[in-house]
Scaffold this motif. Sequence first.
Motif, PDB file in Angstrom:
ATOM      1  N   ALA A 183     -46.812  30.195  19.851  1.00  0.00           N
ATOM      2  CA  ALA A 183     -47.445  31.088  20.814  1.00  0.00           C
ATOM      3  C   ALA A 183     -46.617  32.353  21.061  1.00  0.00           C
ATOM      4  CB  ALA A 183     -47.675  30.350  22.137  1.00  0.00           C
ATOM      5  N   LEU A 184     -45.347  32.324  20.690  1.00  0.00           N
ATOM      6  CA  LEU A 184     -44.479  33.499  20.888  1.00  0.00           C
ATOM      7  C   LEU A 184     -44.705  34.582  19.844  1.00  0.00           C
ATOM      8  CD1 LEU A 184     -41.029  31.905  21.825  1.00  0.00           C
ATOM      9  CD2 LEU A 184     -42.417  33.407  23.262  1.00  0.00           C
ATOM     10  N   PHE A 204     -40.264  28.175  20.407  1.00  0.00           N
ATOM     11  CA  PHE A 204     -41.467  28.162  19.577  1.00  0.00           C
ATOM     12  C   PHE A 204     -42.676  28.700  20.346  1.00  0.00           C
ATOM     13  CE2 PHE A 204     -45.062  25.954  17.423  1.00  0.00           C
ATOM     14  CZ  PHE A 204     -44.898  26.535  16.169  1.00  0.00           C
ATOM     15  N   ASP A 205     -43.037  28.053  21.440  1.00  0.00           N
ATOM     16  CA  ASP A 205     -44.127  28.541  22.280  1.00  0.00           C
ATOM     17  C   ASP A 205     -43.625  29.320  23.485  1.00  0.00           C
ATOM     18  OD1 ASP A 205     -46.244  27.550  20.722  1.00  0.00           O
ATOM     19  OD2 ASP A 205     -46.057  25.561  21.614  1.00  0.00           O
ATOM     20  N   GLY A 213     -36.369  21.029  14.379  1.00  0.00           N
ATOM     21  CA  GLY A 213     -35.956  21.209  13.001  1.00  0.00           C
ATOM     22  C   GLY A 213     -37.160  21.365  12.091  1.00  0.00           C
ATOM     23  N   CYS A 214     -37.017  22.060  10.979  1.00  0.00           N
ATOM     24  CA  CYS A 214     -38.076  22.286   9.983  1.00  0.00           C
ATOM     25  C   CYS A 214     -38.416  23.775   9.913  1.00  0.00           C
ATOM     26  CB  CYS A 214     -39.333  21.477  10.267  1.00  0.00           C
ATOM     27  SG  CYS A 214     -40.623  21.692   9.002  1.00  0.00           S
ATOM     28  N   GLU A 215     -38.758  24.221   8.720  1.00  0.00           N
ATOM     29  CA  GLU A 215     -39.068  25.630   8.466  1.00  0.00           C
ATOM     30  C   GLU A 215     -40.258  26.109   9.290  1.00  0.00           C
ATOM     31  OE1 GLU A 215     -41.139  28.973   6.577  1.00  0.00           O
ATOM     32  OE2 GLU A 215     -41.827  26.888   6.613  1.00  0.00           O
ATOM     33  N   SER A 218     -39.209  27.986  12.281  1.00  0.00           N
ATOM     34  CA  SER A 218     -38.300  29.117  12.085  1.00  0.00           C
ATOM     35  C   SER A 218     -39.001  30.423  12.465  1.00  0.00           C
ATOM     36  CB  SER A 218     -37.843  29.179  10.625  1.00  0.00           C
ATOM     37  OG  SER A 218     -38.942  29.479   9.767  1.00  0.00           O
ATOM     38  N   GLY A 219     -38.271  31.527  12.416  1.00  0.00           N
ATOM     39  CA  GLY A 219     -38.875  32.813  12.747  1.00  0.00           C
ATOM     40  C   GLY A 219     -37.902  33.962  12.577  1.00  0.00           C
TER      41      GLY A 219
END
Length: 243
Positions: A183-184, A204-205, A213-215, A218-219
């Motif tokens: 959501a970001l 993440f949001d 963890g996990c691609e 990522s961002g």
Amino acid sequence: MRKIFNKLRSMPKRYAVLTAALLAAVIVPAALNAWGPSDRATFTWDKPATYVTFNSMTNNPKQGDERDFFKIRDYTNNGNFTDKIDLVPGKEYEITAYYHNNASTTLNTAESNYAGVAKGAYMRVEMPEVIKTGQVGRMNAFIGATNAKPSQVWDEVYGTNKSTGDVVLRYVPNSATIRNNGALNGKQVDLNKLAGASGTLLGFDKLDGVLNGCEYYSGFVTYRIVVDQPNFELYKEVRKADT
């Protein structure tokens, strides 16, 4: 360089932040282009980490070696991202930092006691205020978390001032944004925090410092700077009182 940052890690936090800020303003040869810690464990796409660690995969299909996660480009002329660039007065430059918690996605669950979830995940950036003519300025990005190992990773880019006078680097207000799958995506990041002593929280949001963890989680955080060059003369006149 490794010895300097090893000392930083052993300092009390308030002194380490101050010392890191001073290091960012140092003018250095471009040959010292580096990321760190250089001795941290590395991982691959097929064999992710078994704990929280950032930007340590060497064969990311999209990013390549994640240790080289900080890039700069000529925003005015829509240039390509690189590690080293010439800084021209009047131009804007875009800088981007990639972040990726390399822990296996299987460690994001309650069954694993959330061992792969980063807590207090953050990013911080620094740059020198002035680069003298003919010199090279180093800009830094730092990424870490309270439960990451190592607690912080960093990378550098370099800008060379080939003009005939000193230049001043300034952040472009409201230019910092985050791009991710949550959501970001596309939201603004507080540039004052990003470039501050503690940096900005990632997420993440929402920017809450929690990062699985996990691609997929990522961002990128991207922002712009402008290169200014004072080009004026100041004259001062005085007179006796009442004349």
